[in-house]
Design a protein around this motif. Structure first.
Motif, mmCIF file in Angstrom:
data_model
loop_
_atom_site.group_PDB
_atom_site.id
_atom_site.type_symbol
_atom_site.label_atom_id
_atom_site.label_comp_id
_atom_site.label_asym_id
_atom_site.label_seq_id
_atom_site.Cartn_x
_atom_site.Cartn_y
_atom_site.Cartn_z
ATOM 1 N N TYR A 254 0.885 -1.151 0.041
ATOM 2 C CA TYR A 254 0.027 -0.102 -0.034
ATOM 3 C C TYR A 254 0.853 1.170 0.061
ATOM 4 O O TYR A 254 2.116 1.092 0.501
ATOM 5 C CB TYR A 254 -0.930 0.157 1.066
ATOM 6 C CG TYR A 254 -2.214 -0.896 1.133
ATOM 7 C CD1 TYR A 254 -3.217 -0.431 0.438
ATOM 8 C CD2 TYR A 254 -2.249 -2.132 1.541
ATOM 9 C CE1 TYR A 254 -4.371 -1.254 0.207
ATOM 10 C CE2 TYR A 254 -2.979 -2.867 1.224
ATOM 11 C CZ TYR A 254 -4.307 -2.496 0.599
ATOM 12 O OH TYR A 254 -5.355 -3.190 0.629
ATOM 13 N N ARG B 131 -6.636 8.963 0.669
ATOM 14 C CA ARG B 131 -7.294 8.577 -0.488
ATOM 15 C C ARG B 131 -7.658 9.620 -1.332
ATOM 16 O O ARG B 131 -7.738 9.439 -2.395
ATOM 17 C CB ARG B 131 -8.734 7.527 0.101
ATOM 18 C CG ARG B 131 -9.706 7.609 -0.856
ATOM 19 C CD ARG B 131 -9.281 6.719 -2.127
ATOM 20 N NE ARG B 131 -10.598 6.839 -3.050
ATOM 21 C CZ ARG B 131 -10.977 7.811 -3.800
ATOM 22 N NH1 ARG B 131 -10.309 8.859 -3.709
ATOM 23 N NH2 ARG B 131 -11.898 7.725 -4.569
ATOM 24 N N SER C 55 -3.328 4.406 -2.581
ATOM 25 C CA SER C 55 -3.996 3.352 -1.998
ATOM 26 C C SER C 55 -3.664 3.325 -0.562
ATOM 27 O O SER C 55 -2.520 3.702 0.071
ATOM 28 C CB SER C 55 -3.394 2.219 -2.653
ATOM 29 O OG SER C 55 -1.949 2.025 -2.036
ATOM 30 N N ALA D 77 -4.323 1.339 3.274
ATOM 31 C CA ALA D 77 -4.887 0.142 4.165
ATOM 32 C C ALA D 77 -5.213 0.840 5.673
ATOM 33 O O ALA D 77 -4.372 1.371 5.814
ATOM 34 C CB ALA D 77 -3.991 -0.966 4.365
ATOM 35 N N GLN E 155 -15.414 4.183 -1.452
ATOM 36 C CA GLN E 155 -15.191 2.641 -2.237
ATOM 37 C C GLN E 155 -15.771 2.543 -3.559
ATOM 38 O O GLN E 155 -15.560 1.989 -4.417
ATOM 39 C CB GLN E 155 -15.430 1.718 -0.955
ATOM 40 C CG GLN E 155 -14.190 1.715 -0.099
ATOM 41 C CD GLN E 155 -14.505 0.908 1.051
ATOM 42 O OE1 GLN E 155 -15.625 0.571 1.661
ATOM 43 N NE2 GLN E 155 -13.386 -0.031 1.445
ATOM 44 N N ASP F 232 -14.544 4.381 -6.250
ATOM 45 C CA ASP F 232 -13.332 3.352 -6.472
ATOM 46 C C ASP F 232 -13.912 1.998 -7.491
ATOM 47 O O ASP F 232 -13.393 1.798 -8.541
ATOM 48 C CB ASP F 232 -12.538 2.836 -5.496
ATOM 49 C CG ASP F 232 -11.938 3.890 -4.981
ATOM 50 O OD1 ASP F 232 -11.452 5.023 -5.447
ATOM 51 O OD2 ASP F 232 -11.326 3.642 -3.701
ATOM 52 N N ASP G 273 -13.512 -2.550 -8.538
ATOM 53 C CA ASP G 273 -12.990 -3.125 -7.319
ATOM 54 C C ASP G 273 -13.554 -2.111 -6.217
ATOM 55 O O ASP G 273 -12.539 -1.104 -6.159
ATOM 56 C CB ASP G 273 -11.723 -3.756 -7.432
ATOM 57 C CG ASP G 273 -11.295 -4.240 -5.841
ATOM 58 O OD1 ASP G 273 -12.076 -4.299 -4.901
ATOM 59 O OD2 ASP G 273 -10.069 -4.635 -5.887
ATOM 60 N N TYR G 274 -14.258 -2.531 -5.235
ATOM 61 C CA TYR G 274 -14.434 -1.628 -4.036
ATOM 62 C C TYR G 274 -13.355 -1.252 -3.400
ATOM 63 O O TYR G 274 -13.178 -0.224 -2.580
ATOM 64 C CB TYR G 274 -15.649 -1.976 -3.028
ATOM 65 C CG TYR G 274 -16.834 -2.061 -3.668
ATOM 66 C CD1 TYR G 274 -17.811 -0.895 -3.697
ATOM 67 C CD2 TYR G 274 -17.564 -3.290 -4.305
ATOM 68 C CE1 TYR G 274 -18.984 -0.945 -4.377
ATOM 69 C CE2 TYR G 274 -18.783 -3.588 -4.747
ATOM 70 C CZ TYR G 274 -19.605 -2.176 -4.825
ATOM 71 O OH TYR G 274 -20.785 -2.087 -5.447
ATOM 72 N N GLU G 275 -12.524 -2.315 -3.289
ATOM 73 C CA GLU G 275 -11.235 -2.268 -2.284
ATOM 74 C C GLU G 275 -9.896 -1.879 -3.147
ATOM 75 O O GLU G 275 -8.823 -2.091 -2.695
ATOM 76 C CB GLU G 275 -10.969 -3.589 -1.645
ATOM 77 C CG GLU G 275 -12.261 -3.691 -0.681
ATOM 78 C CD GLU G 275 -12.073 -5.160 0.029
ATOM 79 O OE1 GLU G 275 -11.376 -6.048 -0.394
ATOM 80 O OE2 GLU G 275 -12.486 -5.375 1.339
ATOM 81 N N LYS H 28 -8.653 -0.301 1.890
ATOM 82 C CA LYS H 28 -9.121 -1.989 2.450
ATOM 83 C C LYS H 28 -9.010 -1.737 3.839
ATOM 84 O O LYS H 28 -8.156 -1.261 4.422
ATOM 85 C CB LYS H 28 -8.426 -2.766 1.530
ATOM 86 C CG LYS H 28 -8.703 -4.206 2.159
ATOM 87 C CD LYS H 28 -8.266 -5.433 1.299
ATOM 88 C CE LYS H 28 -8.530 -6.674 1.973
ATOM 89 N NZ LYS H 28 -8.770 -7.768 1.090
#
Ligand code: FAD
Length: 633
Positions: free
Chosen positions: A9, A28, A33, A35, A152, A155, A161-163, A167
């Protein structure tokens, strides 16, 4: 090589309370990216437990309020040891951060004319706490989680991809930070459920791990608050400051024993509740200290008028800063004027109709009814001091939230400086929002400016894994085997009894000896079973952090030979001007903590001049006051 699941990340935020979530949103939004890792369930953090509100000088309840007044209150509350730049940024930016939350979907309580309502709290000159009943923290977390979900969703539209960009790694504990040379390269931890190891490869870590309260026996803090972020930062080479300052909130529940320490919000006093001793006396009038003389009501009549006419009356001393109220309660109990279970009485029942109490303080009503079988609309509560908050924490640059370790940022309760020697109630939620955002921005700018990414040294991953499984090893001497729960309880009892609300040299020295003894027993801690959900193992790993952080508190407390804010020395009961501008910094030397004194940077002139000369003269030395225009007259 150890089997470890790996995740790369740009930024890893450790902690999903208010500070962590606000940092995630900011990083974000800068396109990185992120986490977010948390030891407990996502959404279960101290922030969610915050009841009273979030301090911001919006001026809705009193138009005289502004950032300068908030700044002054914060510095006064911290007895001028605060990092003044942090206190300035906090006071200036808090109103925008509260407004911003409403753009995320928060809905604060309203005044009759539809503005965000603000309530009184200790040490704040004007009603300043934006609130949602007594469940403000829940609303903060709810809306920031909602904002994260909306990001999300964006995104998902862009990446399928939501993540893709954010994430959540919940129930995952970080045990070690990993560096490449002098800069951050990753964070190592384990999944609490499976015990499997996990490595985050990242150039930037934001620590937002909250407090250290679990090192004390009586505390409002829950199980997660073992000082992990503080200890992780120290072991990575960062410094902590102000660790001697621990806030004992004056009003925790004292009965029944199973709930001792659970918080009774200051909002009870902010909304009209008063403290009384066993003789029915409102004793706080006897405890207004010299530095606050003239600022608080001197009679019950004036104090009561202040609730409805604050412009023409002085506030009730029930709302002095927390350190003052906690000490006063302690003194009343010691003098034999306490309640049956060792606290004092907090009476709201005689002060307003039952329906009004239930409307304003719904959580308090339910808390006492369900846990103590006390109806707070009909009888007083019994309350006493409880370890609540640590003012000390990771030393950071005020503007970027970066520690002295490149790539390591910190925000929220685990960072230090903002609150000086004592935090005002409500100033934590605003701190999380202001500095959570700044940490997210700081980390994003740092990552964007990197010429190359750091690499994680494999040998460090192996060492972190080895240290994590050490409690499963057979002890060399089976008779010396130690149980983590016993050590945990010994540690809590020692800190509570010997480095608690009132301290003295010989007791702190005893505490330090006890900590050394516990430290020597730690290598013999053994846990049974395997790595799948094993709370004994988790506690064995937490112990290392609790010991290091407790040692910082005790060593700094021994060193500071004065009483100031959340540090009261029985053997040095006064403020000492020699300590006025001295900060204590803690660093790790192996598994030990070393403390050094350093000078506070003098306050910027325009901020300095926001205070009357006569007020500063109560704290500052003549030399320090030389540049103040008030002295020239
Ligand atoms: P927290 O909200 O404490 O979150 C810490 C996060 O770090 C959690 O997600 C935790 O799981 C995670 N974590 C910790 N260690 C690790 C690790 N090793 N690995 C992974 N994750 C980890 N302040 C106010 O301003 N107003 C109030 O009204 C108020 N009321 C309060 C009431 C109570 C009962 C309590 C306890 C505190 C209150 N406070 C209040 C203080 C305030 O709530 C906290 O100081 C603040 O919420 C701390 O927020 P934070 O984001 O720093 O950390």
């Amino acid at each position: 090589m150890t089997s470890v699941e790996r995740h790369p990340y740009d930024v890893v935020v450790i902690g999903a309370g208010g500070a962590g979530l606000r940092a995630v949103i900011e990083a974000r939004q800068r396109g990185l990216s992120v986490a977010v890792v948390c030891k407990s369930l996502f959404g279960k953090a101290h922030t969610v437990m915050a009841e009273g509100g979030c301090a911001a000088s919006m001026g809705n309840a009193n138009s005289n309020d502004n950032w300068q007044v908030h700044f002054r209150d914060t510095m006064r509350g911290g007895k001028f040891l605060n990092n003044w730049r942090m206190a300035e940024l906090h006071a200036r930016e808090a109103p925008d951060r509260v407004w911003e939350l409403e753009t995320y979907g928060a809905l604060f309580d309203r005044t009759a004319d539809g503005r965000i309502s603000q309530r009184n709290f200790g040490g704040h000159t004007y009603p300043r706490l934006a609130h949602v009943g007594d469940r403000t923290g829940l609303e903060l977390i709810r809306t920031m989680q909602q904002k994260i979900v909306s990001l999300q969703q964006e995104d998902f539209k862009e990446h399928g991809d939501y993540e893709a960009k954010i994430k959540v790694f919940a129930e995952c504990t970080i045990t070690e930070l990993i560096k490449d040379g002098d800069r951050i390269a990753g964070a190592f931890g384990y999944w609490r459920e499976s015990g499997r190891f996990v490595l985050f490869e990242t150039p930037a870590v934001v620590l937002a791990t909250g407090g250290i309260g679990k090192s004390f026996k009586v505390t409002s803090n829950s199980w997660e608050y073992t000082g992990d972020g503080h200890a992780l930062a120290m072991r990575a080479g960062a410094s902590l400051i102000n660790m001697e300052f621990v806030q004992f909130h004056p009003t925790g529940m004292v009965w029944p024993p199973s709930v001792k320490g659970i918080l009774v919000t200051e909002g009870v006093r902010g909304d009209g509740g008063v403290l009384k001793n066993s003789e029915g006396k409102r004793f706080m009038f006897d405890y207004v200290p010299e530095v606050f003389k003239g600022q608080y009501a001197e009679t019950e009549e004036e104090a009561d008028r202040w609730y409805t006419d604050p412009d023409n009356n002085r506030r009730t001393p029930d709302l002095l800063p927390r350190d003052e109220v906690a000490r006063a309660i302690n003194a009343e109990v010691k003098a034999g004027r306490g309640s049956p279970h060792g606290g004092v009485f907090l009476d709201i029942a005689s002060r307003m109709p039952a329906e009004e109490i239930k409307r304003r303080l719904p959580s308090m009503y339910h808390q006492f009814k369900e846990l103590a079988d006390v109806d707070i609309t009909a009888e007083p509560m019994e309350v006493g001091p409880t370890c609540h908050y640590v003012m000390g924490g990771i030393e950071v640059d005020p503007d970027t939230a970066q520690s002295s370790v490149p790539g390591l940022f910190a925000a929220g309760e685990c960072s230090g400086g903002m609150h000086g020697s004592n935090r005002l109630g409500g100033n934590s939620l605003s701190d999380l929002l202001v500095f959570g955002r700044r940490a997210g921005l700081g980390a994003a700018s740092y990552v964007e400016g990197l010429a190359d990414r750091p690499a994680v040294p494999e040998s460090d991953v192996d060492s972190a894994a080895k240290a994590a499984v050490a409690p499963f090893d057979e002890p060399k001497d089976a008779d010396a085997s130690e149980n983590p729960y016993t050590l945990h309880s010994d540690l809590q009892q020692s800190m509570n009894d010997l480095v608690g609300i009132i301290r003295k040299a010989e007791e702190i020295e005893q505490a330090l000896a006890k900590l050394e003894e516990i430290k020597a027993r730690v290598p013999n801690v053994t846990v049974e079973g395997h790595r799948q959900f094993n709370p004994g193992w988790h506690l064995a790993l937490d112990l290392r952090n609790m010991l290091l952080v407790s040692e910082c508190v005790a060593k700094a407390a021994l060193r500071r030979t004065e009483s100031r804010g959340g540090h009261t020395r029985d053997d040095h009961p006064q403020l000492d001007s020699l300590w006025r501008n001295r900060l204590l910094e803690c660093r790790a030397e192996g598994e030990d903590a070393a403390v050094v004194a350093k000078e506070q940077i003098p306050m910027r002139q325009d901020l300095f001049e926001l205070f009357e000369y006569s007020e500063l003269a109560k704290y500052y030395s003549e030399d320090e006051l030389a540049g103040h225009p008030g002295g020239e007259a």
